[in-house]
Design a protein around this motif. Structure first.
Motif, PDB file in Angstrom:
ATOM      1  N   UNK A 312      15.260  19.726  30.780  1.00 14.58           N
ATOM      2  CA  UNK A 312      14.951  20.657  29.699  1.00 14.58           C
ATOM      3  C   UNK A 312      16.133  21.588  29.493  1.00 14.58           C
ATOM      4  N   UNK A 313      16.444  21.826  28.222  1.00 15.00           N
ATOM      5  CA  UNK A 313      17.486  22.793  27.882  1.00 15.00           C
ATOM      6  C   UNK A 313      16.883  24.204  27.932  1.00 15.00           C
ATOM      7  N   UNK A 314      17.675  25.233  28.314  1.00 14.96           N
ATOM      8  CA  UNK A 314      19.131  25.188  28.476  1.00 14.96           C
ATOM      9  C   UNK A 314      19.616  24.771  29.854  1.00 14.96           C
ATOM     10  N   UNK A 315      18.713  24.668  30.855  1.00 17.32           N
ATOM     11  CA  UNK A 315      19.171  24.365  32.214  1.00 17.32           C
ATOM     12  C   UNK A 315      19.920  23.035  32.286  1.00 17.32           C
ATOM     13  N   UNK A 316      19.459  22.036  31.523  1.00 20.52           N
ATOM     14  CA  UNK A 316      20.073  20.706  31.571  1.00 20.52           C
ATOM     15  C   UNK A 316      21.465  20.673  30.965  1.00 20.52           C
ATOM     16  N   UNK A 333      13.654  27.597  21.066  1.00 24.49           N
ATOM     17  CA  UNK A 333      13.043  28.857  21.495  1.00 24.49           C
ATOM     18  C   UNK A 333      14.097  29.947  21.411  1.00 24.49           C
ATOM     19  N   UNK A 334      13.636  31.191  21.497  1.00 26.46           N
ATOM     20  CA  UNK A 334      14.580  32.306  21.482  1.00 26.46           C
ATOM     21  C   UNK A 334      15.532  32.214  22.666  1.00 26.46           C
ATOM     22  N   UNK A 335      15.020  31.776  23.831  1.00 28.17           N
ATOM     23  CA  UNK A 335      15.873  31.655  25.015  1.00 28.17           C
ATOM     24  C   UNK A 335      16.939  30.582  24.829  1.00 28.17           C
ATOM     25  N   UNK A 336      16.554  29.434  24.254  1.00 28.70           N
ATOM     26  CA  UNK A 336      17.527  28.362  24.036  1.00 28.70           C
ATOM     27  C   UNK A 336      18.576  28.786  23.010  1.00 28.70           C
ATOM     28  N   UNK A 337      18.137  29.433  21.942  1.00 28.97           N
ATOM     29  CA  UNK A 337      19.092  29.869  20.933  1.00 28.97           C
ATOM     30  C   UNK A 337      20.069  30.883  21.517  1.00 28.97           C
ATOM     31  N   UNK A 338      19.569  31.823  22.317  1.00 30.14           N
ATOM     32  CA  UNK A 338      20.447  32.812  22.941  1.00 30.14           C
ATOM     33  C   UNK A 338      21.431  32.135  23.896  1.00 30.14           C
ATOM     34  N   UNK A 339      20.963  31.136  24.651  1.00 29.00           N
ATOM     35  CA  UNK A 339      21.844  30.426  25.575  1.00 29.00           C
ATOM     36  C   UNK A 339      22.939  29.670  24.829  1.00 29.00           C
ATOM     37  N   UNK A 340      22.578  29.048  23.718  1.00 27.74           N
ATOM     38  CA  UNK A 340      23.576  28.328  22.936  1.00 27.74           C
ATOM     39  C   UNK A 340      24.614  29.281  22.350  1.00 27.74           C
ATOM     40  N   UNK A 357       6.287  27.629  11.803  1.00 32.34           N
ATOM     41  CA  UNK A 357       6.599  28.956  11.278  1.00 32.34           C
ATOM     42  C   UNK A 357       7.350  29.788  12.308  1.00 32.34           C
ATOM     43  N   UNK A 358       6.989  29.630  13.591  1.00 37.35           N
ATOM     44  CA  UNK A 358       7.639  30.407  14.641  1.00 37.35           C
ATOM     45  C   UNK A 358       9.127  30.055  14.744  1.00 37.35           C
ATOM     46  N   UNK A 359       9.438  28.744  14.704  1.00 33.14           N
ATOM     47  CA  UNK A 359      10.838  28.349  14.776  1.00 33.14           C
ATOM     48  C   UNK A 359      11.578  28.738  13.497  1.00 33.14           C
ATOM     49  N   UNK A 360      10.898  28.647  12.378  1.00 31.98           N
ATOM     50  CA  UNK A 360      11.520  29.050  11.119  1.00 31.98           C
ATOM     51  C   UNK A 360      11.895  30.534  11.156  1.00 31.98           C
ATOM     52  N   UNK A 364      15.550  32.164  10.411  1.00 31.58           N
ATOM     53  CA  UNK A 364      15.811  33.199   9.410  1.00 31.58           C
ATOM     54  C   UNK A 364      16.548  34.373  10.044  1.00 31.58           C
ATOM     55  N   UNK A 365      16.129  34.744  11.258  1.00 32.16           N
ATOM     56  CA  UNK A 365      16.805  35.842  11.948  1.00 32.16           C
ATOM     57  C   UNK A 365      18.229  35.452  12.329  1.00 32.16           C
ATOM     58  N   UNK A 366      18.420  34.204  12.768  1.00 28.96           N
ATOM     59  CA  UNK A 366      19.765  33.742  13.134  1.00 28.96           C
ATOM     60  C   UNK A 366      20.677  33.718  11.917  1.00 28.96           C
ATOM     61  N   UNK A 367      20.125  33.290  10.809  1.00 31.30           N
ATOM     62  CA  UNK A 367      20.914  33.267   9.571  1.00 31.30           C
ATOM     63  C   UNK A 367      21.327  34.679   9.170  1.00 31.30           C
ATOM     64  N   UNK A 368      20.426  35.632   9.317  1.00 37.92           N
ATOM     65  CA  UNK A 368      20.757  37.015   8.976  1.00 37.92           C
ATOM     66  C   UNK A 368      21.850  37.560   9.896  1.00 37.92           C
TER      67      UNK A 368
END
Length: 404
Positions: A312-316, A333-340, A357-360, A364-368
């Motif tokens: 499982x990412x991000x550990x993998x 997830x927020x954790x995976x996005x932050x790790x990337x 909707x949660x991932x969307x 949207x926040x990442x795009x901002x």
């Protein structure tokens, strides 16, 4: 020739050898052999070259075991024997990597590909050339199309029958096959047959195959977005239209590496690899059954170089070579996005597809925060409705693509 250090010349000459042995060598290659203190080469090559005044050393198997022996010859005038053109599916590249620039020079002989093209009258610049000594025959799969011509180096005579069987199983039994034995020497022989009616053989090593593909087998398209039926799947797959859009956003380039996180069936990573023979990819999948399916899909479509990591990412992701592009097809997830965002190098391309909707909301926040491009994908497919057809809509998808 590699540049030699000032005041020094190469101590090693890599001599390409053909089936005529010493008789077929050019004057420069003969002179290198005459001046050598030691000659190293596979036993077959040493037998072809005949008696020598120099000390001879048999190159062991596996091939890598011979490199320390070669390095131990520094300070002596040495010749390393190799088949044909040492730098075309030959030993030259590995030898050059093991030595410093200026230690070696090379005197090539016509390659098996050149000799085969000359026998068949094929323009070599239009021919696919593959070395499948120790590689699966499925690496031929992306090149199979009616009329395609391919030259293949094979490990031994028995591989000719295996190639004929494999072609027939892929629907290309009408392919015209040429078995090319010991080209350029007194034992040379060319045998022509159909893949579904192969000649009995036996075929003597060294052997190459030339094929003119024919049959009604499926042909891999050149455009992104293969039909879903090309991939074995349990339903976890980026569907063809979305995959085409995703690969367009990922924009594969020669020599680049992809991380495909949440591989599913491996379809995105496999099409990334199909885009160019120098492309690299890692598919990260937490479920062992899906990881096995990814490996099988990649092998069947000729891109067994796909690296599959179970976990499982991000550990993998720890310890993986840095990517040029990253795709997350689901489960962000927020954790995976932050790790990337923390670990990816600047200018890495990131593409994420979201259906929930949660991932969307994350996108949207990442795009901002990061910019990039947002794409809304809403697809509908015609399906039976009563006595006619109606549109069946798929779940809408949001895609965020950005260069970090």
């Amino acid at each position: 020739m590699a540049d030699a250090p000032v005041g020094q010349g190469p101590w090693l000459t890599i001599v390409g050898l053909g089936e005529h042995g010493a008789e077929g060598l050019c004057p420069a290659s003969r002179a290198a052999l005459a001046a050598a203190e030691v000659v190293i080469g596979p036993p077959r090559h040493l037998a072809l070259i005949g008696p020598l005044a120099a000390e001879t050393v048999a190159w062991p198997a596996p091939f890598a075991d011979g490199l320390p022996l070669l390095q131990g010859l520094r300070g002596r005038r040495a010749v390393a024997l190799a088949s044909g053109d040492p730098f075309w599916f030959g030993a030259g590249g590995a030898i050059a990597r093991a030595l410093a620039p200026g230690e070696w020079t090379a005197l090539p002989y016509p390659s098996t590909f050149s000799l085969a093209a000359a026998r068949l009258g094929w323009p070599l610049e239009r021919i696919v050339c593959l070395g499948l000594h120790a590689a699966p025959l499925a690496r031929l799969r992306p090149y199979l199309a009616p009329g395609a011509r391919v030259l293949i180096l094979l490990r031994d005579g028995a591989a000719m029958a295996a190639l004929a069987d494999w072609l027939t199983g892929e629907g290309f039994g009408a392919t015209r096959l040429h078995a090319l034995e010991a080209l350029g020497g007194p034992r040379e022989r060319v045998t022509t047959m159909r893949a579904d009616a192969p000649a009995p053989g036996p075929f003597a090593h060294p052997v190459a195959a030339a094929l003119e593909a024919a049959g009604d087998g499926l042909v891999l398209p050149c455009a992104s977005g293969l039909a879903d039926s090309w991939f074995d799947s349990d339903g976890q797959i980026t569907k063809r239209p979305v995959r085409a859009l995703t690969l367009s956003a990922l924009a594969p380039r020669p020599g680049e590496r992809l991380w495909d996180i949440g591989g599913g069936s491996g379809s995105v990573a496999i099409e990334w690899l199909l885009s160019h023979p120098a492309a690299e990819a890692v598919s990260v999948e937490r479920r062992p059954d899906r990881a096995a399916r990814i490996r099988a899909n990649a092998a069947r479509l000729g891109v067994d170089r796909l690296e599959v990591v179970e976990g499982a990412a991000p550990e993998a992701l720890d310890g993986l070579p840095r990517p040029d592009a990253v795709f997350v097809g689901g489960g962000l997830s927020a954790a995976l996005l932050a790790a990337l965002e923390a670990r990816l190098a600047p200018r890495t391309r990131l593409v994420v597809n979201a259906v929930t909707l949660e991932t969307e909301a994350l996108l949207l926040a990442a795009h901002a925060r990061r910019g990039g491009a947002l794409l809304r994908v809403a697809l509908a497919e015609a399906a039976p409705l009563g006595c006619g057809l109606g549109w069946t809509s798929a779940r809408p998808l949001t895609q965020w693509s950005a260069t970090l």
